[in-house]
Motif scaffolding. Structure first.
Motif, mmCIF file in Angstrom:
data_model
loop_
_atom_site.group_PDB
_atom_site.id
_atom_site.type_symbol
_atom_site.label_atom_id
_atom_site.label_comp_id
_atom_site.label_asym_id
_atom_site.label_seq_id
_atom_site.Cartn_x
_atom_site.Cartn_y
_atom_site.Cartn_z
ATOM 1 N N UNK A 127 46.891 53.220 45.217
ATOM 2 C CA UNK A 127 45.770 53.528 46.113
ATOM 3 C C UNK A 127 46.302 53.796 47.518
ATOM 4 N N UNK A 128 47.204 52.960 47.981
ATOM 5 C CA UNK A 128 47.762 53.106 49.332
ATOM 6 C C UNK A 128 48.434 54.472 49.489
ATOM 7 N N UNK A 129 49.258 54.842 48.521
ATOM 8 C CA UNK A 129 49.990 56.104 48.592
ATOM 9 C C UNK A 129 49.082 57.305 48.340
ATOM 10 N N UNK A 134 44.510 53.034 55.108
ATOM 11 C CA UNK A 134 44.977 52.117 56.151
ATOM 12 C C UNK A 134 45.277 50.741 55.571
ATOM 13 N N UNK A 135 44.574 50.395 54.506
ATOM 14 C CA UNK A 135 44.787 49.107 53.855
ATOM 15 C C UNK A 135 44.152 49.084 52.481
ATOM 16 N N UNK A 136 44.688 48.203 51.623
ATOM 17 C CA UNK A 136 44.196 48.077 50.252
ATOM 18 C C UNK A 136 44.226 46.612 49.841
ATOM 19 N N UNK A 137 43.183 46.201 49.131
ATOM 20 C CA UNK A 137 43.157 44.892 48.482
ATOM 21 C C UNK A 137 42.762 45.120 47.032
ATOM 22 N N UNK A 138 43.570 44.621 46.117
ATOM 23 C CA UNK A 138 43.263 44.689 44.687
ATOM 24 C C UNK A 138 43.229 43.268 44.159
ATOM 25 N N UNK A 139 42.175 42.948 43.410
ATOM 26 C CA UNK A 139 42.042 41.646 42.767
ATOM 27 C C UNK A 139 41.887 41.883 41.272
ATOM 28 N N UNK A 140 42.697 41.206 40.482
ATOM 29 C CA UNK A 140 42.611 41.293 39.025
ATOM 30 C C UNK A 140 42.297 39.909 38.471
ATOM 31 N N UNK A 141 41.262 39.839 37.653
ATOM 32 C CA UNK A 141 40.932 38.595 36.954
ATOM 33 C C UNK A 141 41.002 38.885 35.467
#
Length: 188
Positions: A127-129, A134-141
């Motif tokens: 996602x960043x590339x 400017x910023x990315x947060x990924x959460x996996x459950x």
């Protein structure tokens, strides 16, 4: 059909003592080889190609896509782990991607032998590339069947991993806002 995979699966099952003919499992090696070809199809696909055209938006806030379902295969035991992925990103100069692109990205990255931690990081980096965000947060459950099917028998246990890049790692206010937007109240 990948004949090498079919032959290897046949040999594997027979090595475990299964008489494929007697158990009416003669076609099982073909079915398993075909299934694993699909489950590992992400190995031959480039996650960077998913983005296509980006769109200019007036949005200068955080964009989020929550609860994208996924399944993958644990590289240690080749059994499934599955769950949901949530992604938040801060667009750079208002450039955004269509929401469906995120489900395609998750599909590609999860269809590889994986570790949940690595998959989470690969998604954040893609996602960043891809969006020059400017910023990315990924959460996996996820639920790891290697934990519930073998010795541990940890039924109902979930594992949660996250990856935080760019401005979310530098600005605690944006970091907390992204977590909250994805429905995770950090610190509770």
């Amino acid at each position: 059909m990948n004949e090498k995979a079919v032959g290897a699966m046949r040999e594997f099952l027979e090595a475990l003592g299964l008489d494929l003919k007697q158990l009416d499992m003669e076609k099982t090696p073909e079915r398993v080889a075909e299934m694993y070809g699909y489950l590992f199809s992400g190995l031959t696909r480039d996650a960077g190609e998913v983005w296509g055209e980006l769109f200019q938006s007036e949005n200068d806030g955080i964009v989020a896509v929550k609860d994208i379902p996924f399944y993958s295969m644990c590289e240690h035991h080749l059994v499934p782990f599955f769950g949901r992925i949530s992604i938040a990103y801060k667009p750079k100069n208002g450039m955004v991607a269509g929401f469906g692109k995120f489900t395609k990205l998750v599909d590609i990255v999860s269809h590889r032998p994986q570790l949940q931690e690595r998959m989470t990081e690969q998604l954040a980096e893609a996602v960043m590339q891809g969006l020059q965000a400017e910023g990315v947060l990924v959460i996996a459950e996820a639920q790891q069947l290697c934990m519930t099917m073998r010795g541990d028998l940890a039924n109902g246990t979930s594992t949660i991993t996250s990856s935080c890049l760019g401005c979310f790692g530098e600005d605690s206010g944006l970091y907390n806002q992204a977590w909250s937007l994805l429905g995770w109240n950090k610190g509770e």
